[in-house]
Design a protein around this motif. Structure first.
Motif, mmCIF file in Angstrom:
data_model
loop_
_atom_site.group_PDB
_atom_site.id
_atom_site.type_symbol
_atom_site.label_atom_id
_atom_site.label_comp_id
_atom_site.label_asym_id
_atom_site.label_seq_id
_atom_site.Cartn_x
_atom_site.Cartn_y
_atom_site.Cartn_z
ATOM 1 N N ALA A 195 0.842 -1.172 0.000
ATOM 2 C CA ALA A 195 -0.072 -0.041 -0.054
ATOM 3 C C ALA A 195 0.926 1.260 0.089
ATOM 4 O O ALA A 195 2.004 1.110 0.693
ATOM 5 C CB ALA A 195 -0.903 0.028 1.163
ATOM 6 N N ALA A 196 0.404 2.237 -0.515
ATOM 7 C CA ALA A 196 1.138 3.402 -0.461
ATOM 8 C C ALA A 196 1.264 4.215 0.736
ATOM 9 O O ALA A 196 0.461 3.904 1.631
ATOM 10 C CB ALA A 196 0.338 4.668 -1.332
ATOM 11 N N ARG A 197 2.473 4.558 1.009
ATOM 12 C CA ARG A 197 2.936 4.889 2.376
ATOM 13 C C ARG A 197 2.504 6.429 2.839
ATOM 14 O O ARG A 197 2.681 7.287 1.892
ATOM 15 C CB ARG A 197 4.493 5.022 2.564
ATOM 16 N N GLU A 198 1.668 6.450 3.917
ATOM 17 C CA GLU A 198 1.502 8.145 4.351
ATOM 18 C C GLU A 198 2.712 8.611 4.485
ATOM 19 O O GLU A 198 3.810 8.255 5.001
ATOM 20 C CB GLU A 198 0.616 7.808 5.499
ATOM 21 N N PRO A 199 2.629 9.995 4.160
ATOM 22 C CA PRO A 199 3.778 11.081 4.732
ATOM 23 C C PRO A 199 3.749 10.934 6.077
ATOM 24 O O PRO A 199 2.854 10.782 6.852
ATOM 25 C CB PRO A 199 3.405 12.219 4.053
ATOM 26 N N PHE A 200 5.241 10.613 6.626
ATOM 27 C CA PHE A 200 5.458 10.633 8.021
ATOM 28 C C PHE A 200 5.062 12.066 8.720
ATOM 29 O O PHE A 200 5.239 13.162 8.280
ATOM 30 C CB PHE A 200 7.103 10.467 8.489
ATOM 31 N N PHE A 230 15.048 14.592 9.948
ATOM 32 C CA PHE A 230 14.863 13.116 9.364
ATOM 33 C C PHE A 230 13.410 12.589 9.335
ATOM 34 O O PHE A 230 13.133 11.653 8.879
ATOM 35 C CB PHE A 230 15.913 11.984 9.443
ATOM 36 N N TYR A 231 12.692 13.172 10.324
ATOM 37 C CA TYR A 231 11.276 12.691 10.596
ATOM 38 C C TYR A 231 10.401 13.623 9.440
ATOM 39 O O TYR A 231 9.107 13.363 9.407
ATOM 40 C CB TYR A 231 10.624 13.175 11.831
ATOM 41 N N ASP A 232 10.810 14.557 8.401
ATOM 42 C CA ASP A 232 10.241 15.234 7.782
ATOM 43 C C ASP A 232 10.700 14.654 6.149
ATOM 44 O O ASP A 232 11.724 14.636 5.989
ATOM 45 C CB ASP A 232 10.580 16.851 7.693
ATOM 46 N N ASP A 233 9.615 14.367 5.559
ATOM 47 C CA ASP A 233 9.938 14.007 4.044
ATOM 48 C C ASP A 233 10.667 14.809 3.231
ATOM 49 O O ASP A 233 11.383 14.323 2.527
ATOM 50 C CB ASP A 233 8.598 13.203 3.457
ATOM 51 N N GLY A 234 10.121 15.871 3.396
ATOM 52 C CA GLY A 234 10.678 17.140 2.470
ATOM 53 C C GLY A 234 12.058 17.367 2.941
ATOM 54 O O GLY A 234 13.134 17.498 1.831
ATOM 55 N N TRP A 235 12.662 17.363 4.109
ATOM 56 C CA TRP A 235 14.172 17.366 4.374
ATOM 57 C C TRP A 235 14.719 16.114 3.711
ATOM 58 O O TRP A 235 15.873 16.471 3.213
ATOM 59 C CB TRP A 235 14.176 17.352 5.972
ATOM 60 N N LEU A 236 14.270 15.021 3.838
ATOM 61 C CA LEU A 236 14.922 13.940 3.400
ATOM 62 C C LEU A 236 15.117 13.927 1.787
ATOM 63 O O LEU A 236 16.127 13.552 1.273
ATOM 64 C CB LEU A 236 14.153 12.417 3.483
ATOM 65 N N ALA A 237 14.124 14.481 1.146
ATOM 66 C CA ALA A 237 14.292 14.421 -0.289
ATOM 67 C C ALA A 237 15.042 15.521 -0.650
ATOM 68 O O ALA A 237 15.964 15.711 -1.494
ATOM 69 C CB ALA A 237 12.835 14.926 -0.719
ATOM 70 N N ALA A 239 13.096 2.631 0.933
ATOM 71 C CA ALA A 239 13.824 1.407 0.503
ATOM 72 C C ALA A 239 14.161 0.510 1.638
ATOM 73 O O ALA A 239 14.012 -0.612 1.657
ATOM 74 C CB ALA A 239 14.708 1.600 -0.545
ATOM 75 N N ALA A 240 14.995 1.218 2.778
ATOM 76 C CA ALA A 240 15.521 0.312 4.058
ATOM 77 C C ALA A 240 14.615 0.105 4.794
ATOM 78 O O ALA A 240 14.395 -0.895 5.372
ATOM 79 C CB ALA A 240 16.437 1.506 4.514
ATOM 80 N N GLU A 241 13.378 0.895 5.029
ATOM 81 C CA GLU A 241 12.207 0.321 5.596
ATOM 82 C C GLU A 241 11.424 -0.699 4.973
ATOM 83 O O GLU A 241 11.068 -1.779 5.818
ATOM 84 C CB GLU A 241 11.328 1.784 5.738
ATOM 85 N N ALA A 242 11.486 -0.579 3.521
ATOM 86 C CA ALA A 242 10.707 -1.687 2.895
ATOM 87 C C ALA A 242 11.349 -3.042 3.128
ATOM 88 O O ALA A 242 10.846 -4.028 3.372
ATOM 89 C CB ALA A 242 10.673 -1.417 1.444
ATOM 90 N N CYS A 288 14.109 4.777 13.083
ATOM 91 C CA CYS A 288 13.598 5.771 13.954
ATOM 92 C C CYS A 288 12.356 6.041 13.414
ATOM 93 O O CYS A 288 11.083 5.809 14.286
ATOM 94 C CB CYS A 288 14.251 6.951 13.740
ATOM 95 N N ARG A 289 11.985 6.167 12.197
ATOM 96 C CA ARG A 289 10.535 6.437 11.547
ATOM 97 C C ARG A 289 9.759 5.057 11.914
ATOM 98 O O ARG A 289 8.655 5.470 12.348
ATOM 99 C CB ARG A 289 10.472 6.912 10.269
ATOM 100 N N MET A 290 10.300 3.787 11.603
ATOM 101 C CA MET A 290 9.452 2.641 12.172
ATOM 102 C C MET A 290 9.232 2.521 13.334
ATOM 103 O O MET A 290 7.890 2.322 13.771
ATOM 104 C CB MET A 290 10.425 1.381 11.562
ATOM 105 N N LEU A 291 9.838 2.728 14.408
ATOM 106 C CA LEU A 291 9.764 2.733 15.779
ATOM 107 C C LEU A 291 8.782 3.790 16.035
ATOM 108 O O LEU A 291 7.689 3.385 16.991
ATOM 109 C CB LEU A 291 10.994 2.946 16.569
#
Length: 390
Positions: A3-8, A354-361, A371-374, A297-300
């Protein structure tokens, strides 16, 4: 199809702790209260070190690995008054300065910091009517810089990378330059001051032994200056001699390897060897990547609501990497029956990183983190906080 992942959306951790500045230094035993003729007396060492015995909570985390679970005890250092393990470091460092020459009102203290130590020093020094000069680099989160300034610190930012691709050596050069320019400026020098490891030997290690009834048999600690790990190791070698110590490092750091390179994580890794750490201090080193640490961190946070800092994500990734077998089986970390991990800080200061998708992008790692989470999820990695604690 996944399923598509929700933005964190940044979670709120369930472990309450005072906000930075929430505990005045005058509340510490004897600190900032012993005065003579309007001048604070020296000899604050015992009182400061007593205040460093904060007895942060030890919480059990069930870590799903394939079809089974393993328990990892989390030593949650975000329970300290300034939200990180560096609160203890700051007290130890300042105690030695005060013994060498009393920290009088108006004294100025300089330190190179990636964030947490700066916040702790600014907090304690503010209560002593002293000021911190914090030398920082672009990796320090904006929220952390704002907190430092709000606590009265002077923030000096450097922007040039050192020869290893990081900023540490450039920060240290700036500290030395500032000290030459102002002989009254005092440097805590977390990189060489033996008070750094000693305070963790006498507090964190002692608490781990006591909280586990001496049964702790494996401990994972992130490394940077090496002071926290060296001190905990020294304490456990006497208090729990059977415990195996795991140094968790980030790829690109030279603390446990000679392969240097840039990395995004703060509070872990360094571009110089530790002055404290000897090979005998740890049984094995586990190196993880930025994206693995961020992903864990995000998975936890998604699984439990507990948001931790990036170095703690590295520790979780290392636990899965090195201990991915049923509890008590195999060898090394996989054989541990009472494994503990020192989680250096909480995630509040990293919501904009790193909890912000925009910063990671913006830093080119969003796809890598996903990918690491998947990959981890496909391996059955999942987290569940148990109700008990010590």
């Amino acid at each position: 199809m996944r399923a598509a992942r929700e933005p964190f959306k940044g979670p709120i951790h369930p472990v309450a702790h005072p906000e930075p500045g929430g505990l005045g230094v005058t509340a510490l035993p004897g600190v900032g209260t012993a005065r003579f003729g309007g001048r604070r007396t020296g000899g604050a060492l015992p009182r400061l070190l007593l205040a460093a015995r904060t007895n942060t909570p030890l919480r059990p985390l069930r870590v799903g690995l394939g079809s089974g679970f393993r328990r990892l005890w989390l030593k949650l250092e975000m329970g300290n008054p300034t939200g990180s393990v560096k609160y203890r470091t700051a007290l130890g460092l300042l105690a030695t300065l005060d013994v060498e020459r009393p920290l009088l009102p108006g004294s100025r203290v300089v330190e190179s910091t990636s964030g947490n130590l700066g916040l702790a020093l600014a907090h304690v020094l503010g209560g002593l009517d002293c000021q911190l000069v914090a030398v920082v680099d672009p990796k320090v989160p904006p929220d952390t810089r704002a907190q430092l300034e709000s606590m009265g610190a002077e923030v000096v930012a450097i922007h040039e990378r050192d020869d290893h691709g990081g900023y540490l050596l450039t920060r240290l050069a700036k500290v030395r330059q500032l000290c030459r320019a102002d002989p009254d400026l005092r440097w805590t020098n977390q990189y060489q001051n033996p008070a750094n490891p000693n305070v963790h030997r006498d507090t964190v290690a002692d608490e781990l032994v006591r909280q586990t009834g001496g049964s702790v048999d494996a401990v994972l600690v992130a490394v940077s200056t090496g002071g926290t790990l060296a001190g905990i190791s020294d304490g456990l070698r006497s208090g729990a001699p059977a415990a195996r110590i795991y140094a968790v490092d980030v790829r690109g750091s030279v603390v446990t390897s000679d392969e240097s390179g840039p990395h995004l994580l703060t509070g872990i890794g360094a571009t110089r060897k530790s002055s404290f750490l000897r090979r005998a201090h740890y049984d094995a080193a586990v190196r993880v990547t930025d994206v693995e640490a961020f992903a864990y961190c995000r998975m936890l946070a998604r699984d439990t609501g507990l948001a931790l800092g990036g170095s703690s994500g590295a520790v979780l990734a290392a636990f899965v990497q090195a201990g991915g077998a049923p509890e008590g089986s195999g060898s090394g970390l996989a054989a541990a029956r009472c494994a503990a991990a020192v989680m250096a800080d909480g995630g509040a200061n990293y919501r904009a990183t790193f909890y912000d998708d925009g910063w990671l992008a913006a830093h080119g790692v969003l796809d890598g983190v996903r990918a690491a989470e998947a990959v981890a999820r496909e391996r059955g990695v999942r987290f569940d906080l148990e109700g008990g604690g010590r």
